[in-house]
Design an enzyme around this catalytic site. Structure first.
Site, PDB file in Angstrom:
ATOM      1  N   LYS A  27      -4.823   2.084  -3.381  1.00 30.03           N
ATOM      2  CA  LYS A  27      -3.952   0.950  -3.082  1.00 30.03           C
ATOM      3  C   LYS A  27      -4.688  -0.197  -2.393  1.00 30.03           C
ATOM      4  CE  LYS A  27       0.584   3.134  -3.461  1.00 30.03           C
ATOM      5  NZ  LYS A  27       1.076   2.355  -4.592  1.00 30.03           N
TER       6      LYS A  27
ATOM      7  N   ASP B 249      -3.489  12.704   2.366  1.00 30.76           N
ATOM      8  CA  ASP B 249      -3.307  11.632   1.388  1.00 30.76           C
ATOM      9  C   ASP B 249      -3.012  10.331   2.151  1.00 30.76           C
ATOM     10  OD1 ASP B 249      -2.253   9.812  -0.430  1.00 30.76           O
ATOM     11  OD2 ASP B 249      -0.998  11.259  -1.483  1.00 30.76           O
TER      12      ASP B 249
ATOM     13  N   PHE C 236       4.955  12.702  -2.355  1.00 26.04           N
ATOM     14  CA  PHE C 236       4.647  12.091  -3.647  1.00 26.04           C
ATOM     15  C   PHE C 236       3.141  11.892  -3.724  1.00 26.04           C
ATOM     16  CE2 PHE C 236       3.846   8.779  -6.699  1.00 26.04           C
ATOM     17  CZ  PHE C 236       4.696   9.112  -7.741  1.00 26.04           C
TER      18      PHE C 236
END
Length: 405
Positions: free
Chosen positions: A254, A225, A138
Site C-alpha cells: 500500500k 501484516d 483480511f
C-alpha cells in the site's frame, strides 16, 4: 467544464464487474484533493485505501519518478537492481529486522509470508504445518490468503479452501493458548496490528507482547501484516512498534510506493534465510521504477516529518469527530471511534454503506468496511484544516443517517 457542458458518464462496460464502483471517474489530484472528469473536486480521506502516502502530484515525488522512467522502468531479477538494496537497507534499519523480499502487492507479500511459515515448518520436519489466523482478518483474495482471511462473505464460492489454518478471536491470549495447546504442527501466528477491512480493529499492545512471548517460547514465527497499517500511518513506521516488539515476518505494501505498486516481506533473523534460490520469485517485484518510488517515499516522509504529522493530525481528527458526535457516542448510535494516527474507524450501530455515495455527493471520499464502520485513511500530508473539513462534511451526514428510519 461549464454548467452547459454535457456530463461525462463514468462507465466501464468492457471491464470485468468485480467492484461496486461509484459513478465517478477521477482525472487528477493535488495534495489531499482530487477532481473527477467533470471538474468536481473531492477531499480525499481514503487515499486510494491507505496507498497515496504523499497525496497527489507531490512536488518531490513526481520529478523523481519522471527521472526514473526516463532511465529504466523494468529489469528482471536475473540482475541486481541497485535501489532494491537501498530500499531494503532502509526498511531493515527502520524495522530492526534482517532482509527483504520485494513483490508488487499486499496479497503477494502475505502469500510469501504463508510460504515462509510452511517452509519454516517443513525445515523442522513438520509435514502439515498449521498457522494461527484471526476472526475478521483480511489478508487477500488468492486462494491461500483467502483461506487465512476471516470473512466468510468473501470466501463463498471459492472452496475448497486451503487447509492448515487455526482461527482465533483477537485480543484473547487464553483462546490462542487453548487453540494451540498440545499441537506440534503450529508454526506461526499471523495477525494484523490493526485490522483494516475487518473494521479498523486494533490489537491491544499487551496482547501483541503476549503473542511475541508465546511465539518465542514455542519456536513459532510471529508474522504481522502491516500492509494497511504500516508505513507511518499510525505515527510510527509500523503499527506494532507501539508495543515495543519486533516480528519475525512483516508483509508491507500500500503506502510503500505512494501509488506505485510496491510490496515487501521483511524478515527477522529466524526467517531471513528460509527462502533460497528457486523457493520464491516474482516478475515485476523490485523493478527499478517501484524501488525508486519506495526510496523516494521514505526519504520525503523523513524530510517532511510525516510520522509526526500523522500522529498530530490523526489525534486532531479523532478528537474533532468525537466532539461533533458526542451525543451519538453517549446514546450508543455511534458505538466507537477507534484506530491510531491517520487510520480511523467510526463504528455506527447500523449499516452505513450509503454514506460512501452521500459523502462523495458532498465532495468527500471515504469507505465503509465491515458494513458499519466508516474508514478514514487519508494521505499522511493531511493538515488540521483539511481534517476539520472531513468533520464538517462527514458528521452531519452521519447524524442524518442515524436519524433516518
Amino acid at each position: 467544464m461549464t454548467d452547459a457542458s454535457p456530463k461525462i458518464e463514468a462507465s466501464s462496460p468492457h471491464v470485468m464487474n468485480t467492484y461496486g464502483r461509484l459513478p465517478i471517474a477521477l482525472s487528477h489530484g493535488q495534495g489531499c484533493h482530487v477532481w473527477d472528469v467533470n471538474g468536481k473536486r473531492y477531499l480525499d480521506a481514503l487515499g486510494g485505501i491507505a496507498v497515496n502516502t504523499l497525496g497527489h502530484n507531490h512536488a518531490k515525488l513526481v520529478p523523481a519518478l519522471q527521472d526514473q522512467i526516463s532511465k529504466i522502468i523494468h529489469s528482471c531479477n536475473y540482475y541486481h537492481v541497485p535501489n532494491q538494496e537501498i530500499l531494503a537497507k532502509k526498511l531493515v534499519e527502520l524495522s530492526g529486522m534482517s532482509n527483504v523480499f520485494f513483490c508488487s502487492t499486499g496479497l503477494e507479500a502475505n502469500e510469501a509470508a504463508l510460504k515462509l511459515a510452511r517452509k519454516f515448518g517443513h525445515d523442522k520436519g513438520i509435514e502439515r504445518p498449521e498457522i494461527v489466523v484471526y476472526e475478521k482478518a483480511f489478508h487477500g483474495r488468492s486462494i491461500a490468503t483467502l483461506s487465512a482471511t476471516g470473512n466468510p462473505k468473501v470466501q463463498v464460492g471459492f472452496g475448497p479452501l486451503v487447509e492448515g489454518f487455526i482461527r482465533v478471536p483477537i485480543n484473547d491470549i487464553d483462546s490462542l493458548k487453548q487453540a494451540t495447546a498440545g499441537n506440534p504442527n503450529v508454526v506461526a501466528v499471523f495477525l494484523e496490528a490493526i485490522q483494516g477491512e475487518g473494521g479498523v480493529n486494533p490489537m491491544h499492545l499487551d496482547y501483541l507482547r503476549e503473542v511475541r512471548a508465546l511465539c518465542d517460547a514455542s519456536d513459532w514465527l510471529m508474522m504481522i501484516d502491516e500492509v494497511q497499517c504500516g508505513m507511518g500511518r499510525t505515527g510510527k513506521w509500523f503499527a506494532h512498534q507501539w508495543a515495543g516488539i519486533v516480528p519475525d515476518v512483516m508483509p508491507l505494501a500500500k503506502g510503500l510506493g505512494s501509488g506505485v505498486p510496491v510490496g515487501a516481506v521483511v524478515a527477522g533473523p529466524k526467517a531471513a534465510h528460509i527462502f533460497q534460490p528457486g523457493n520464491h520469485g516474482t516478475t515485476f517485484g523490485g523493478n527499478p521504477l517501484a524501488m525508486r518510488a519506495g526510496v523516494e517515499t521514505i526519504r520525503i516522509m523523513e524530510q517532511d516529518g510525516l510520522l509526526e504529522n500523522a500522529s498530530r493530525v490523526g489525534t486532531h481528527l479523532s478528537q474533532g469527530l468525537a466532539n461533533a458526535l458526542s451525543a451519538e457516542l453517549t446514546s450508543g448510535a455511534v458505538r466507537q471511534i477507534r484506530g491510531q494516527g491517520l487510520m480511523i474507524g467510526v463504528e455506527l450501530a447500523k449499516p452505513c454503506g450509503a454514506l460512501v455515495q452521500q459523502c462523495a455527493d458532498h465532495g468527500l471520499l471515504i469507505s465503509v468496511t465491515a458494513d458499519t464502520v466508516i474508514r478514514l485513511v487519508p494521505p499522511l500530508i493531511m493538515t488540521e484544516v483539511e481534517a476539520d473539513d472531513v468533520v464538517r462534511i462527514l458528521c452531519p451526514l452521519i447524524k442524518q443517517l442515524l436519524q433516518a428510519h
